[in-house]
Design an enzyme around this catalytic site. Structure first.
Site, PDB file in Angstrom:
ATOM      1  N   SER A   8       3.151  12.154   5.599  1.00 15.53           N
ATOM      2  CA  SER A   8       2.945  10.749   5.235  1.00 15.53           C
ATOM      3  C   SER A   8       3.402   9.832   6.362  1.00 15.53           C
ATOM      4  O   SER A   8       4.588   9.787   6.714  1.00 15.53           O
ATOM      5  CB  SER A   8       3.724  10.412   3.964  1.00 15.53           C
ATOM      6  N   HIS A  33      -1.539  11.757   5.502  1.00 10.77           N
ATOM      7  CA  HIS A  33      -1.414  10.963   4.272  1.00 10.77           C
ATOM      8  C   HIS A  33      -1.098   9.509   4.626  1.00 10.77           C
ATOM      9  O   HIS A  33      -0.170   9.216   5.365  1.00 10.77           O
ATOM     10  CB  HIS A  33      -0.279  11.559   3.436  1.00 10.77           C
ATOM     11  N   ASP A  35      -0.354   5.764   2.875  1.00 16.08           N
ATOM     12  CA  ASP A  35       0.041   5.087   1.639  1.00 16.08           C
ATOM     13  C   ASP A  35      -0.301   3.612   1.712  1.00 16.08           C
ATOM     14  O   ASP A  35       0.266   2.873   2.509  1.00 16.08           O
ATOM     15  CB  ASP A  35       1.553   5.243   1.433  1.00 16.08           C
ATOM     16  N   MET A  37      -0.147   0.128  -0.152  1.00 18.57           N
ATOM     17  CA  MET A  37       0.609  -0.546  -1.225  1.00 18.57           C
ATOM     18  C   MET A  37       0.311  -2.039  -1.204  1.00 18.57           C
ATOM     19  O   MET A  37       0.303  -2.647  -0.132  1.00 18.57           O
ATOM     20  CB  MET A  37       2.106  -0.332  -1.012  1.00 18.57           C
ATOM     21  N   HIS A  66      -3.882   7.320  -0.152  1.00 17.10           N
ATOM     22  CA  HIS A  66      -3.273   7.175  -1.479  1.00 17.10           C
ATOM     23  C   HIS A  66      -3.153   5.687  -1.785  1.00 17.10           C
ATOM     24  O   HIS A  66      -2.333   4.989  -1.185  1.00 17.10           O
ATOM     25  CB  HIS A  66      -1.898   7.864  -1.436  1.00 17.10           C
ATOM     26  N   MET A  68      -1.981   2.742  -3.855  1.00 15.72           N
ATOM     27  CA  MET A  68      -1.049   2.245  -4.878  1.00 15.72           C
ATOM     28  C   MET A  68      -1.327   0.760  -5.040  1.00 15.72           C
ATOM     29  O   MET A  68      -0.528  -0.098  -4.652  1.00 15.72           O
ATOM     30  CB  MET A  68       0.396   2.520  -4.435  1.00 15.72           C
ATOM     31  N   MET A 137       3.036  12.373  -8.777  1.00 16.76           N
ATOM     32  CA  MET A 137       4.099  11.632  -8.090  1.00 16.76           C
ATOM     33  C   MET A 137       5.441  12.228  -8.501  1.00 16.76           C
ATOM     34  O   MET A 137       5.768  12.278  -9.687  1.00 16.76           O
ATOM     35  CB  MET A 137       4.056  10.145  -8.458  1.00 16.76           C
ATOM     36  N   ASP A 175       3.948  14.542  -4.234  1.00 15.83           N
ATOM     37  CA  ASP A 175       4.278  13.492  -3.256  1.00 15.83           C
ATOM     38  C   ASP A 175       5.570  12.792  -3.665  1.00 15.83           C
ATOM     39  O   ASP A 175       5.637  12.193  -4.741  1.00 15.83           O
ATOM     40  CB  ASP A 175       3.099  12.506  -3.227  1.00 15.83           C
TER      41      ASP A 175
HETATM   42  C1  DX5 Z   1       5.736   6.940  -2.063  1.00 14.55           C
HETATM   43  C2  DX5 Z   1       4.569   7.419  -1.270  1.00 14.55           C
HETATM   44  C3  DX5 Z   1       4.838   8.658  -0.523  1.00 14.55           C
HETATM   45  C4  DX5 Z   1       5.935   8.530   0.501  1.00 14.55           C
HETATM   46  C5  DX5 Z   1       6.674   9.840   0.482  1.00 14.55           C
HETATM   47  O1  DX5 Z   1       5.371   5.910  -2.872  1.00 14.55           O
HETATM   48  O2  DX5 Z   1       3.444   7.668  -2.094  1.00 14.55           O
HETATM   49  O3  DX5 Z   1       3.680   9.211   0.074  1.00 14.55           O
HETATM   50  O4  DX5 Z   1       5.476   8.277   1.798  1.00 14.55           O
HETATM   51  O5  DX5 Z   1       7.798   9.704   1.246  1.00 14.55           O
HETATM   52  P1  DX5 Z   1       9.002  10.734   1.194  1.00 14.55           P
HETATM   53  O6  DX5 Z   1       8.457  12.062   1.577  1.00 14.55           O
HETATM   54  O7  DX5 Z   1       9.956  10.164   2.177  1.00 14.55           O
HETATM   55  O8  DX5 Z   1       9.539  10.734  -0.219  1.00 14.55           O
HETATM   56 ZN    ZN Z   2       1.705   8.803  -1.119  1.00 14.94          ZN
END
Ligand code: DX5
Ligand code: ZN
Length: 217
Positions: A8, A33, A35, A37, A66, A68, A137, A175
């Site tokens: 990620s 990956h 993320d 947000m 991903h 969010m 998650m 994840d």
């Molecule tokens: C959290 C994300 C993850 C995050 C994981 O909301 O969806 O993908 O980057 O990070 P670590 O591995 O540090 O928990």
């Molecule tokens: Zn993620």
């Protein structure tokens, strides 16, 4: 199938993003990956299309995006056009999930659906024919570096049983809070794709950490 590893970028050095992506290119990781947000679905804002499109220019592995974000239907076309090979939406953010994941597939991407820690996996039973992946998650989404929720193991086993008994061809991704201490147990529980951020990018040797997440006995 041998499990996949998807580092990620959220935990990477944003000032040197190109270098970080090249590091992943040269590693045994399978996907990258990203993320996304929106500050509404989760209490954090990460990055959007311009960053994704720049990563795409350098990346030599599929982009595992991903989302969010609330109401992701507004942006499915744009994310697919920006290079998402796998596009995952949150179950809790979709009113018409079957329509959303079908649209993702119609754009030629793999469709994923993510569930928050409190969402029971049995709710996914009727969407399994329409998705390529379920993301469990293993922390509450929004931030990297959080502690792994250990109840996730039971959830993963339960989902694996539902997928297998229905004869579906659906991968399970996990994840949040994943590192070399829990990776093997997650794969044993039924995970196909491990996402890891902090444990890779905060380690002294990210290439070796990726290898250790991929190639444990
Ligand atoms: C959290 C994300 C993850 C995050 C994981 O909301 O969806 O993908 O980057 O990070 P670590 O591995 O540090 O928990
Ligand atoms: Zn993620």
């Amino acid at each position: 199938m041998k499990h996949l590893v998807s580092p990620s970028l959220l935990a990477s050095d944003f000032l040197n993003l190109g270098r970080e992506v090249k590091m992943i290119n040269s590693s045994v990781a399978d996907w990258i990956h990203l993320d996304i947000m929106d500050g509404v679905f989760v209490p954090n804002i990460s990055f959007g299309f311009p960053v994704l499109e720049h990563v795409r220019e350098v990346a030599q592995k599929p982009l595992d995006v991903h989302l969010m974000i609330t109401d992701p239907d507004r942006y499915i076309t744009r994310f697919c056009e920006s290079g998402a090979g796998i596009l995952t939406v949150q179950y809790e953010a979709c009113t018409h999930l079957q329509r959303t994941v079908t649209e993702i597939r119609n754009h030629g991407a793999k469709a994923g659906v993510a569930v928050n820690p409190h969402t029971p996996v049995i709710l996914l039973k009727n969407i399994l024919p329409y998705v390529d992946m379920v993301l469990i998650m293993t922390v509450n989404p929004g931030f990297g570096g959080q502690a792994f929720i250990s109840e996730s193991y039971g959830k993963i086993r339960e989902l694996r049983a539902i997928i297998d008994s229905g004869g579906h061809n659906v991968m399970i991704q996990a994840d949040g809070g994943i590192d070399t201490t829990n990776a093997a147990q997650l794969v044993e529980a039924g995970v196909d794709v491990l996402v890891a951020g902090s444990s890779i990018f905060s380690s002294e040797n990210p290439l070796l950490t990726i290898r250790n997440l991929k190639e444990f006995a």
